[in-house]
Design a protein around this motif. Structure first.
Motif, mmCIF file in Angstrom:
data_model
loop_
_atom_site.group_PDB
_atom_site.id
_atom_site.type_symbol
_atom_site.label_atom_id
_atom_site.label_comp_id
_atom_site.label_asym_id
_atom_site.label_seq_id
_atom_site.Cartn_x
_atom_site.Cartn_y
_atom_site.Cartn_z
ATOM 1 N N LYS A 176 17.262 100.646 -30.845
ATOM 2 C CA LYS A 176 16.896 100.254 -29.488
ATOM 3 C C LYS A 176 17.613 98.979 -29.054
ATOM 4 C CE LYS A 176 12.281 102.308 -29.682
ATOM 5 N NZ LYS A 176 10.815 102.038 -29.643
ATOM 6 N N VAL A 177 17.962 98.953 -27.769
ATOM 7 C CA VAL A 177 18.385 97.725 -27.100
ATOM 8 C C VAL A 177 17.278 97.364 -26.128
ATOM 9 C CG1 VAL A 177 20.021 96.698 -25.481
ATOM 10 C CG2 VAL A 177 20.845 98.109 -27.360
ATOM 11 N N ILE A 178 16.788 96.135 -26.218
ATOM 12 C CA ILE A 178 15.676 95.686 -25.392
ATOM 13 C C ILE A 178 16.109 94.483 -24.565
ATOM 14 C CG2 ILE A 178 13.322 94.771 -25.397
ATOM 15 C CD1 ILE A 178 12.809 96.228 -27.996
ATOM 16 N N ALA A 179 15.729 94.484 -23.291
ATOM 17 C CA ALA A 179 15.954 93.336 -22.416
ATOM 18 C C ALA A 179 14.634 92.590 -22.260
ATOM 19 C CB ALA A 179 16.472 93.791 -21.059
ATOM 20 N N TRP A 180 14.671 91.280 -22.514
ATOM 21 C CA TRP A 180 13.490 90.424 -22.432
ATOM 22 C C TRP A 180 13.668 89.465 -21.260
ATOM 23 C CZ3 TRP A 180 10.018 91.350 -26.529
ATOM 24 C CH2 TRP A 180 10.537 92.071 -27.601
ATOM 25 N N VAL A 181 12.692 89.401 -20.356
ATOM 26 C CA VAL A 181 12.765 88.542 -19.176
ATOM 27 C C VAL A 181 11.606 87.554 -19.226
ATOM 28 C CG1 VAL A 181 12.757 88.442 -16.663
ATOM 29 C CG2 VAL A 181 13.869 90.359 -17.832
ATOM 30 N N GLU A 182 11.956 86.267 -19.098
ATOM 31 C CA GLU A 182 10.925 85.232 -19.138
ATOM 32 C C GLU A 182 10.149 85.199 -17.827
ATOM 33 O OE1 GLU A 182 10.472 80.631 -20.673
ATOM 34 O OE2 GLU A 182 12.363 81.235 -19.730
ATOM 35 N N GLN A 183 8.822 85.131 -17.949
ATOM 36 C CA GLN A 183 7.948 85.081 -16.789
ATOM 37 C C GLN A 183 7.637 83.625 -16.424
ATOM 38 O OE1 GLN A 183 7.175 88.378 -15.456
ATOM 39 N NE2 GLN A 183 8.829 88.623 -16.972
ATOM 40 N N THR A 184 7.038 83.429 -15.252
ATOM 41 C CA THR A 184 6.752 82.068 -14.787
ATOM 42 C C THR A 184 5.752 81.344 -15.671
ATOM 43 O OG1 THR A 184 5.085 82.987 -13.285
ATOM 44 C CG2 THR A 184 7.290 82.621 -12.390
ATOM 45 N N ASP A 185 4.923 82.095 -16.409
ATOM 46 C CA ASP A 185 3.944 81.461 -17.287
ATOM 47 C C ASP A 185 4.487 81.196 -18.684
ATOM 48 O OD1 ASP A 185 4.114 84.014 -18.282
ATOM 49 O OD2 ASP A 185 1.964 84.472 -18.118
ATOM 50 N N GLY A 186 5.793 81.476 -18.880
ATOM 51 C CA GLY A 186 6.411 81.225 -20.174
ATOM 52 C C GLY A 186 6.392 82.400 -21.120
ATOM 53 N N SER A 187 5.686 83.475 -20.755
ATOM 54 C CA SER A 187 5.692 84.682 -21.587
ATOM 55 C C SER A 187 6.972 85.481 -21.336
ATOM 56 C CB SER A 187 4.462 85.542 -21.285
ATOM 57 O OG SER A 187 4.502 86.000 -19.942
#
Length: 299
Positions: free
Chosen positions: A238-249
């Protein structure tokens, strides 16, 4: 679209990495034959200009520094060491730094220079489970520090965050400080996000989503846009894209399940196209649509 071209590298064993410099005019390659080769790229010509010998084992990766620091190239090897090479005015390459034999106790698998705004700093990821930071001080000395126990079993990859804060270029006022963050990937099936402050390096987040070793992780350039994105490549296919949210998660989305191990991910300069190299010896390009769906652009 330009056609792909190939040329004979001159290596006598498997080639593990090939990296263009900042201007795309020089190409560095490394191999299990323990050497690093440098080529000049002029038009259709590929001119071999240097053989860099100094490692005592297979060389896994090479990385160019920003040209503001001169023509500097780093190489990482199975021999537990990282060597920094510099091209002199006469075109000769010399070793300017070699990590101590005590810095790492296992293979150094991945290296990455920090954004040029932070200085001449190199992060090194090792199978001994640690990440070392090699830095040239203002006095001209080389200093090292370490992130101990970064990943159980070993660290497979390291990648720096952009120095400009997310949204910094479109904010009403300029950013007050540069960003000192990086991400690492490991044999514990995780990606970790680290932050550097006066007290040293601290763990910000552990990203779980892969079910096998994470082979690579790459922090996307953001050109100051209000988003932080990391791509990860797994032994699980798998290739996964991770995006940071405004709450730091961090929110993740599977780009694609290739059904074979994925070895490498790499972003375009603008950070909007992702290149993926998989176990079928195929390189594909992917782009996220406006509705958040990742689509293959070309193979």
């Amino acid at each position: 679209m330009a056609a792909a071209t190939t040329f004979e590298s001159g290596h006598v064993d498997m080639v593990h990495d090939a990296q263009l410099d900042y201007y795309g005019k020089r190409l560095a390659t490394c191999s299990s034959d323990r050497t690093v080769k440098v080529f000049d790229l002029s038009g259709d010509q590929r001119t071999h200009i240097a053989d860099l010998k100094g490692h005592e084992g297979p060389v896994w990766q090479v990385c160019w520094a920003h040209p503001r620091y001169g023509s500097i190239l780093a190489s990482a090897s199975f021999d537990h060491r990282v060597i920094l090479w510099k091209e002199g005015t006469n075109g000769q390459w010399v070793q300017v730094y070699r990590t101590p034999s005590t810095l790492h106790t296992a293979s150094v698998n991945s290296i990455g220079f920090a954004p040029q705004e932070l200085g001449l700093i190199l992060a090194c990821a090792s199978s001994d489970g640690t990440v070392s930071i090699v830095q040239l001080t203002q006095e001209g000395n080389w200093e090292t520090s370490k992130i101990s126990n970064a990943h159980a079993i070993g660290v497979t990859a390291v990648s720096w965050a952009p120095a400009v804060p997310a949204g910094g270029l479109v904010a009403s006022s300029p950013p007050t400080a540069v960003v000192r963050r990086l991400c690492t990937a490991g044999c514990d099936n995780t990606i970790k996000v680290w932050h550097n402050a006066e007290a040293g390096w601290s763990l910000e987040a552990t990203l779980t989503g892969h079910t096998d070793w994470v082979r690579d992780a790459a922090w996307a350039p953001n050109l100051g846009l209000p988003v932080n994105t990391i791509a990860s490549a797994g032994q699980d296919g798998k290739v996964i894209a991770w995006v940071e949210q405004t709450d730091g998660s961090w929110q993740n989305k599977v780009v694609n399940d290739f059904k074979v191990p994925v070895w490498k991910v790499s972003w375009s300069v603008a950070g909007n196209i992702l290149a993926v190299s998989d176990g079928n010896n195929v390189i594909t390009l992917w782009k996220e649509t406006l509705d958040g769906v990742w689509q293959q652009v070309v193979q």
